[in-house]
Design a protein around this motif. Structure first.
Motif, PDB file in Angstrom:
ATOM      1  N   HIS A 269       0.847  -1.218   0.000  1.00  8.68           N
ATOM      2  CA  HIS A 269       0.000   0.000   0.000  1.00  8.68           C
ATOM      3  C   HIS A 269       0.877   1.260   0.000  1.00  8.68           C
ATOM      4  N   ARG A 270       2.143   1.143   0.452  1.00  7.50           N
ATOM      5  CA  ARG A 270       3.059   2.299   0.523  1.00  7.50           C
ATOM      6  C   ARG A 270       4.071   2.140  -0.631  1.00  7.50           C
TER       7      ARG A 270
ATOM      8  N   GLY B  95      -2.952  -3.755  -1.586  1.00 11.53           N
ATOM      9  CA  GLY B  95      -3.623  -3.270  -0.378  1.00 11.53           C
ATOM     10  C   GLY B  95      -3.724  -4.336   0.695  1.00 11.53           C
ATOM     11  N   ILE B  96      -3.402  -5.585   0.340  1.00 14.62           N
ATOM     12  CA  ILE B  96      -3.471  -6.680   1.321  1.00 14.62           C
ATOM     13  C   ILE B  96      -2.103  -6.800   1.980  1.00 14.62           C
ATOM     14  N   VAL B  97      -2.037  -6.542   3.276  1.00 15.20           N
ATOM     15  CA  VAL B  97      -0.745  -6.561   3.972  1.00 15.20           C
ATOM     16  C   VAL B  97      -0.135  -7.968   3.868  1.00 15.20           C
TER      17      VAL B  97
ATOM     18  N   GLY C 149       6.221  -4.456   4.886  1.00 17.51           N
ATOM     19  CA  GLY C 149       6.510  -3.754   6.139  1.00 17.51           C
ATOM     20  C   GLY C 149       6.717  -4.686   7.321  1.00 17.51           C
ATOM     21  N   ASP C 150       7.037  -4.100   8.482  1.00 16.17           N
ATOM     22  CA  ASP C 150       7.219  -4.918   9.692  1.00 16.17           C
ATOM     23  C   ASP C 150       5.912  -5.601  10.072  1.00 16.17           C
ATOM     24  N   GLY C 151       4.802  -4.899   9.883  1.00 13.77           N
ATOM     25  CA  GLY C 151       3.501  -5.510  10.202  1.00 13.77           C
ATOM     26  C   GLY C 151       3.276  -6.762   9.369  1.00 13.77           C
ATOM     27  N   ALA C 152       3.658  -6.684   8.104  1.00  6.45           N
ATOM     28  CA  ALA C 152       3.468  -7.819   7.192  1.00  6.45           C
ATOM     29  C   ALA C 152       4.283  -9.028   7.622  1.00  6.45           C
TER      30      ALA C 152
ATOM     31  N   GLU D  54       2.330 -11.816   9.183  1.00  8.39           N
ATOM     32  CA  GLU D  54       1.252 -12.475   8.430  1.00  8.39           C
ATOM     33  C   GLU D  54       1.639 -13.906   8.083  1.00  8.39           C
TER      34      GLU D  54
ATOM     35  N   ASN E 283       9.606   0.135   9.558  1.00  8.53           N
ATOM     36  CA  ASN E 283       9.492   1.541   9.957  1.00  8.53           C
ATOM     37  C   ASN E 283       8.928   1.685  11.369  1.00  8.53           C
TER      38      ASN E 283
ATOM     39  N   PHE F 148       6.263   0.816  12.833  1.00  7.02           N
ATOM     40  CA  PHE F 148       4.812   0.905  13.082  1.00  7.02           C
ATOM     41  C   PHE F 148       4.055   0.094  12.044  1.00  7.02           C
ATOM     42  N   ALA F 149       3.001  -0.578  12.501  1.00  7.06           N
ATOM     43  CA  ALA F 149       2.055  -1.211  11.582  1.00  7.06           C
ATOM     44  C   ALA F 149       0.751  -0.433  11.779  1.00  7.06           C
ATOM     45  N   GLU F 150       0.442   0.421  10.852  1.00  9.47           N
ATOM     46  CA  GLU F 150      -0.683   1.345  10.987  1.00  9.47           C
ATOM     47  C   GLU F 150      -0.471   2.141  12.278  1.00  9.47           C
TER      48      GLU F 150
ATOM     49  N   HIS G  11       0.376   7.184   9.009  1.00 14.24           N
ATOM     50  CA  HIS G  11       0.155   5.955   8.240  1.00 14.24           C
ATOM     51  C   HIS G  11      -0.397   6.281   6.853  1.00 14.24           C
TER      52      HIS G  11
HETATM   53  C1  LIG Z   1      -4.337  -8.609   5.502  1.00 16.09           C
HETATM   54  C2  LIG Z   1      -4.541  -7.201   5.981  1.00 16.09           C
HETATM   55  N1  LIG Z   1      -4.698  -6.959   7.297  1.00 16.09           N
HETATM   56  C3  LIG Z   1      -4.890  -5.696   7.741  1.00 16.09           C
HETATM   57  C4  LIG Z   1      -4.940  -4.655   6.853  1.00 16.09           C
HETATM   58  C5  LIG Z   1      -5.099  -3.219   7.347  1.00 16.09           C
HETATM   59  N2  LIG Z   1      -3.817  -2.531   7.259  1.00 16.09           N
HETATM   60  C6  LIG Z   1      -3.513  -1.727   6.235  1.00 16.09           C
HETATM   61  S1  LIG Z   1      -1.967  -1.130   6.317  1.00 16.09           S
HETATM   62  C7  LIG Z   1      -1.676  -1.926   7.769  1.00 16.09           C
HETATM   63  C8  LIG Z   1      -0.370  -1.814   8.478  1.00 16.09           C
HETATM   64  C9  LIG Z   1       0.751  -2.426   7.717  1.00 16.09           C
HETATM   65  O1  LIG Z   1       1.936  -2.235   8.417  1.00 16.09           O
HETATM   66  P1  LIG Z   1       3.309  -2.595   7.790  1.00 16.09           P
HETATM   67  O2  LIG Z   1       3.246  -3.912   7.127  1.00 16.09           O
HETATM   68  O3  LIG Z   1       4.333  -2.419   8.847  1.00 16.09           O
HETATM   69  O4  LIG Z   1       3.495  -1.507   6.631  1.00 16.09           O
HETATM   70  P2  LIG Z   1       3.659   0.080   6.768  1.00 16.09           P
HETATM   71  O5  LIG Z   1       2.266   0.651   6.740  1.00 16.09           O
HETATM   72  O6  LIG Z   1       4.379   0.374   8.012  1.00 16.09           O
HETATM   73  O7  LIG Z   1       4.415   0.460   5.543  1.00 16.09           O
HETATM   74  C10 LIG Z   1      -2.786  -2.651   8.152  1.00 16.09           C
HETATM   75  C11 LIG Z   1      -2.867  -3.470   9.368  1.00 16.09           C
HETATM   76  C12 LIG Z   1      -4.803  -4.946   5.487  1.00 16.09           C
HETATM   77  N3  LIG Z   1      -4.842  -3.987   4.569  1.00 16.09           N
HETATM   78  N4  LIG Z   1      -4.577  -6.213   5.073  1.00 16.09           N
END
Ligand SMILES: Cc1ncc(C[n+]2csc(CCOP(=O)(O)OP(=O)(O)O)c2C)c(N)n1
Length: 323
Positions: free
Chosen positions: A66-67, A115-117, A145-148, A151, A175, A177-179, A244
């Motif tokens: 998404h970024r 858009g799917i993390v 990202g770190d949030g990903a 997964e 970075n 942060f995850a969101e 975010h």
């Molecule tokens: C599978 C999934 N879960 C949740 C979301 C909602 N969401 C969008 S961005 C985001 C945070 C992602 O964090 P990270 O992977 O660290 O990427 P960053 O935004 O820091 O670049 C979330 C939870 C989503 N889009 N897809």
């Protein structure tokens, strides 16, 4: 290991500026109400995309997030098609039906922002399997990202890539942060790079604010992948300078405080100084570069604004691939 030559260093610098200026202009247009949808800016993180993609040719492929604007620009996508996509116009990379979070271009190996993390990770493994089966020397880089990295797709994608020694490099843009969730609230590992051990592949953490450092570690991982020695995981430590999404002040979860120290390490002026010290760039060249980029941006925005929107007849096209 590929040395950072003057030519490559200048290209990386230009790429970082191209990314930054694309996003600054896009944000202005978004805030003026000209662009629909959402924007997730990678301002601050440019060194990662620029340092990694400096090793890639057109036939190499990437998956993004998404970024993703920075990855697209670094992989060579043109401002015209990107702005047209942000404006939802039919001249955009996805004919105006994807928007900021879903830009793709098969010709330049951009398998898609997503858009799917974590969604790009197994896609990258699949594309790398295709490369391996066809006996090509190309590689796939998957940015996320770190949030990903929490997964299931991360673990499944890396596991199979490791098992089959696929030509793919996994690049985690950590970075912090995850969101709106700080990393300390979503994972216990100190180094995301350590997760590579679980799959028996190399894992390395690097300063993601330093494009030369990123270039070096990416070069090793990409060379390994090209030689058929399998995947690697790179953790690039970086920071998004904005919230975010564009409009998120970042005040509710501590980002506004954390970002202050990172902004002092802005990769663009820092790398500019590195180049100046070596006399690889001076004020005149820098001005020329920035003017040229701004003119390109003006032209691309004008092109996008004048482009037609997709019509109802386009709603059902481009859904299935013809094979
Ligand atoms: C599978 C999934 N879960 C949740 C979301 C909602 N969401 C969008 S961005 C985001 C945070 C992602 O964090 P990270 O992977 O660290 O990427 P960053 O935004 O820091 O670049 C979330 C939870 C989503 N889009 N897809």
């Amino acid at each position: 290991m590929a040395a950072l030559t003057k030519k490559t260093a200048l290209r990386i610098y230009e790429t970082m500026i191209r990314i930054r200026r694309f996003e600054v202009r896009a944000i202005e247009l978004f805030q003026a109400g000209e662009l629909p949808g959402f924007l997730h800016a990678c301002i601050g993180q440019e060194a990662v995309a620029a340092g990694v993609c400096a090793h890639l040719g057109d036939a190499d492929q990437i998956t993004s997030t998404h970024r993703g604007h920075g990855h697209m620009v670094a992989k060579g996508l043109k401002y015209e098609g990107m702005f047209a996509e942000l404006y939802a116009r039919s001249t955009g990379y996805c004919k105006g039906k994807g928007g900021s979070m879903h830009i793709a271009d098969q010709d330049l190996g951009v398998l898609g922002a997503n858009g799917i993390v974590g969604g790009g990770i197994p896609i990258a493994a699949g594309a790398a399997l295709g490369i391996q089966l066809q006996g090509r020397k190309d590689v796939v880089v998957s940015f996320f990202g770190d949030g990903a990295s929490n997964e299931g797709a991360f673990h499944e994608g890396i596991n199979i890539a490791a098992l089959w020694r696929l030509p793919v490099v996994f690049v985690c843009e950590n970075n912090g942060f995850a969101e709106s969730t700080p990393r300390s609230n979503h994972q216990t590992v100190r180094d995301i790079a350590d997760r590579a051990k679980a799959y028996g592949i190399p894992g390395v953490a690097v300063d993601g604010m330093d494009p030369a450092a990123v270039f070096e570690v990416a070069g090793e991982a990409i060379t390994r992948a090209r030689k058929g020695q399998g995947p690697s995981l790179i953790e690039a430590r970086t920071m998004r300078f904005l919230g975010h999404y564009v409009g998120d002040p970042g005040t509710a979860y501590g980002h506004d405080r954390e970002v202050v120290k990172w902004k002092k390490r802005d990769p663009i002026p820092a790398f500019g100084k590195f180049l100046e010290k070596r006399k690889w760039i001076g004020p005149k060249k820098e001005d020329e570069l920035r003017d040229r980029i701004e003119r390109e941006l003006d032209k691309a925005i004008d092109f996008a604004r004048k482009s037609p929107e997709p019509g109802p007849q386009d709603a059902m096209t481009d859904i299935y691939a013809s094979i």
